[in-house]
Motif scaffolding. Structure first.
Motif, short mmCIF file in Angstrom:
data_model
loop_
_atom_site.label_atom_id
_atom_site.label_comp_id
_atom_site.label_asym_id
_atom_site.label_seq_id
_atom_site.Cartn_x
_atom_site.Cartn_y
_atom_site.Cartn_z
N GLN A 84 121.50 12.54 62.34
CA GLN A 84 122.34 11.37 62.62
C GLN A 84 122.78 11.28 64.07
O GLN A 84 123.41 10.32 64.46
CB GLN A 84 123.56 11.38 61.69
N ARG A 85 122.44 12.28 64.88
CA ARG A 85 122.74 12.21 66.31
C ARG A 85 121.57 11.63 67.09
O ARG A 85 121.73 10.72 67.88
CB ARG A 85 123.07 13.59 66.87
N CYS A 86 120.37 12.20 66.86
CA CYS A 86 119.21 11.78 67.66
C CYS A 86 118.23 10.92 66.88
O CYS A 86 117.27 10.42 67.43
CB CYS A 86 118.50 13.00 68.24
N LEU A 87 118.45 10.75 65.58
CA LEU A 87 117.62 9.94 64.69
C LEU A 87 116.18 10.44 64.57
O LEU A 87 115.27 9.68 64.29
CB LEU A 87 117.66 8.47 65.11
N LEU A 139 123.61 18.52 45.64
CA LEU A 139 124.97 18.92 46.02
C LEU A 139 124.97 19.75 47.30
O LEU A 139 125.98 19.82 48.00
CB LEU A 139 125.64 19.70 44.89
N GLU A 140 123.86 20.40 47.61
CA GLU A 140 123.75 21.23 48.81
C GLU A 140 123.40 20.43 50.07
O GLU A 140 123.50 20.96 51.17
CB GLU A 140 122.69 22.33 48.61
N LEU A 141 123.00 19.17 49.91
CA LEU A 141 122.64 18.36 51.09
C LEU A 141 123.86 18.20 52.00
O LEU A 141 124.98 18.01 51.52
CB LEU A 141 122.16 16.97 50.67
N PRO A 142 123.65 18.25 53.31
CA PRO A 142 124.79 18.05 54.22
C PRO A 142 125.28 16.61 54.15
O PRO A 142 124.49 15.68 53.97
CB PRO A 142 124.21 18.37 55.59
N LEU A 143 126.60 16.42 54.31
CA LEU A 143 127.15 15.07 54.30
C LEU A 143 126.62 14.27 55.50
O LEU A 143 126.33 13.08 55.38
CB LEU A 143 128.67 15.11 54.36
N VAL A 144 126.54 14.93 56.65
CA VAL A 144 126.01 14.29 57.86
C VAL A 144 124.86 15.16 58.35
O VAL A 144 125.09 16.16 59.02
CB VAL A 144 127.10 14.16 58.95
N PRO A 145 123.62 14.79 58.01
CA PRO A 145 122.49 15.60 58.44
C PRO A 145 122.35 15.57 59.96
O PRO A 145 122.44 14.52 60.58
CB PRO A 145 121.28 14.93 57.79
N ARG A 146 122.15 16.76 60.56
CA ARG A 146 121.93 16.81 62.01
C ARG A 146 121.38 18.16 62.41
O ARG A 146 121.61 19.17 61.74
CB ARG A 146 123.20 16.49 62.76
N HIS A 147 120.66 18.15 63.51
CA HIS A 147 120.16 19.40 64.11
C HIS A 147 121.34 20.25 64.54
O HIS A 147 122.40 19.71 64.86
CB HIS A 147 119.36 19.11 65.39
N GLU A 148 121.13 21.55 64.63
CA GLU A 148 122.12 22.40 65.27
C GLU A 148 122.20 22.01 66.74
O GLU A 148 123.27 21.90 67.31
CB GLU A 148 121.74 23.88 65.14
N GLU A 149 121.03 21.82 67.32
CA GLU A 149 120.94 21.35 68.70
C GLU A 149 119.75 20.41 68.76
O GLU A 149 118.62 20.80 68.46
CB GLU A 149 120.73 22.53 69.66
N CYS A 150 119.99 19.16 69.12
CA CYS A 150 118.92 18.16 69.15
C CYS A 150 117.87 18.55 70.19
O CYS A 150 118.21 19.02 71.28
CB CYS A 150 119.49 16.78 69.45
N PRO A 151 116.57 18.34 69.87
CA PRO A 151 115.49 18.77 70.76
C PRO A 151 115.42 17.95 72.06
O PRO A 151 114.93 18.44 73.06
CB PRO A 151 114.23 18.59 69.93
N GLU A 152 115.88 16.73 72.03
CA GLU A 152 115.85 15.88 73.22
C GLU A 152 117.29 15.55 73.60
O GLU A 152 118.15 15.41 72.75
CB GLU A 152 115.08 14.61 72.95
N PRO A 153 117.55 15.38 74.91
CA PRO A 153 118.92 15.03 75.31
C PRO A 153 119.32 13.69 74.70
O PRO A 153 118.51 12.78 74.57
CB PRO A 153 118.85 14.95 76.83
N LEU A 154 120.58 13.62 74.32
CA LEU A 154 121.08 12.38 73.73
C LEU A 154 121.37 11.37 74.82
O LEU A 154 121.80 11.71 75.92
CB LEU A 154 122.37 12.67 72.95
#
Length: 186
Positions: A84-87, A139-154
């Motif tokens: 949800q940060r870098c799509l 139930l284990e899915l994250p509420l807001v899916p996201r990388h720990e660290e996005c591969p490309e700069p935002l």
């Protein structure tokens, strides 16, 4: 004595627990339709690694109490989600280990589930283990899916927005403020 064969898609929970049964296996993630619909178009569920699972049945007889029926369930899978940060799509590992207690009916299950920390379900003679595992993975899915660290700069949205155009038009609300000011002087 020959050990009874159990079908994970129609599991007789009581007989499985009484026999101390154990099952394990793998299923294609395509067989879990609710999880598969979370797949981004560039990474369909058919490309995900298979789900690995195991279940063990157990009958526990506490002192001066009715025997309890338990299933001990474990599963691990990897699904693809959209950050949800870098799509961008990314692989999200999911895993759980649960002990589920089974009781004779829905009313007792609701009462015990509210009163204890254990997960309590009503007894069934044909439990679809695949559906139960899919429920637990959802139930284990994250509420807001996201990388720990996005591969490309935002990209910061503020950097891309054009500067607002300077108009010579008067602000329409300034005219209203002027009218309001005239009315209060009287």
């Amino acid at each position: 004595m020959k050990q009874r064969q159990f079908d994970p898609l129609k599991l007789d929970v009581e007989a499985f627990a009484r026999d101390g049964g154990q099952l394990d296996g793998e299923w294609s993630m395509v067989d879990l339709p609710r999880l598969a619909e979370a797949a981004p178009p560039e990474s369909p569920a058919a490309t995900w690694p298979p789900l690995r699972w195991s279940v063990r049945g157990e009958r526990v007889t506490p002192r001066a109490a009715e025997a309890q029926t338990w299933l001990h369930l474990e599963a691990e899978a990897t699904v693809s989600l959209v950050c949800q940060r870098c799509l961008q799509a990314y692989a999200q590992p999911l895993a759980f280990a649960r002990g589920l207690r089974f009781v004779r009916d829905e009313d007792l299950a609701a009462q015990l589930d509210a009163d204890s920390d254990d997960d309590v379900l009503a007894m069934t003679r044909a439990l679809d283990l695949r559906e139960l595992i899919e429920d637990e993975l959802l139930l284990e899915l994250p509420l807001v899916p996201r990388h720990e660290e996005c591969p490309e700069p935002l990209v910061h949205v503020d950097d891309e927005l054009p500067e607002p155009a300077q108009d010579d038009k008067p602000n329409p609300f300034a005219a209203l403020a002027a009218l309001k000011g005239k009315g209060s002087k009287q």
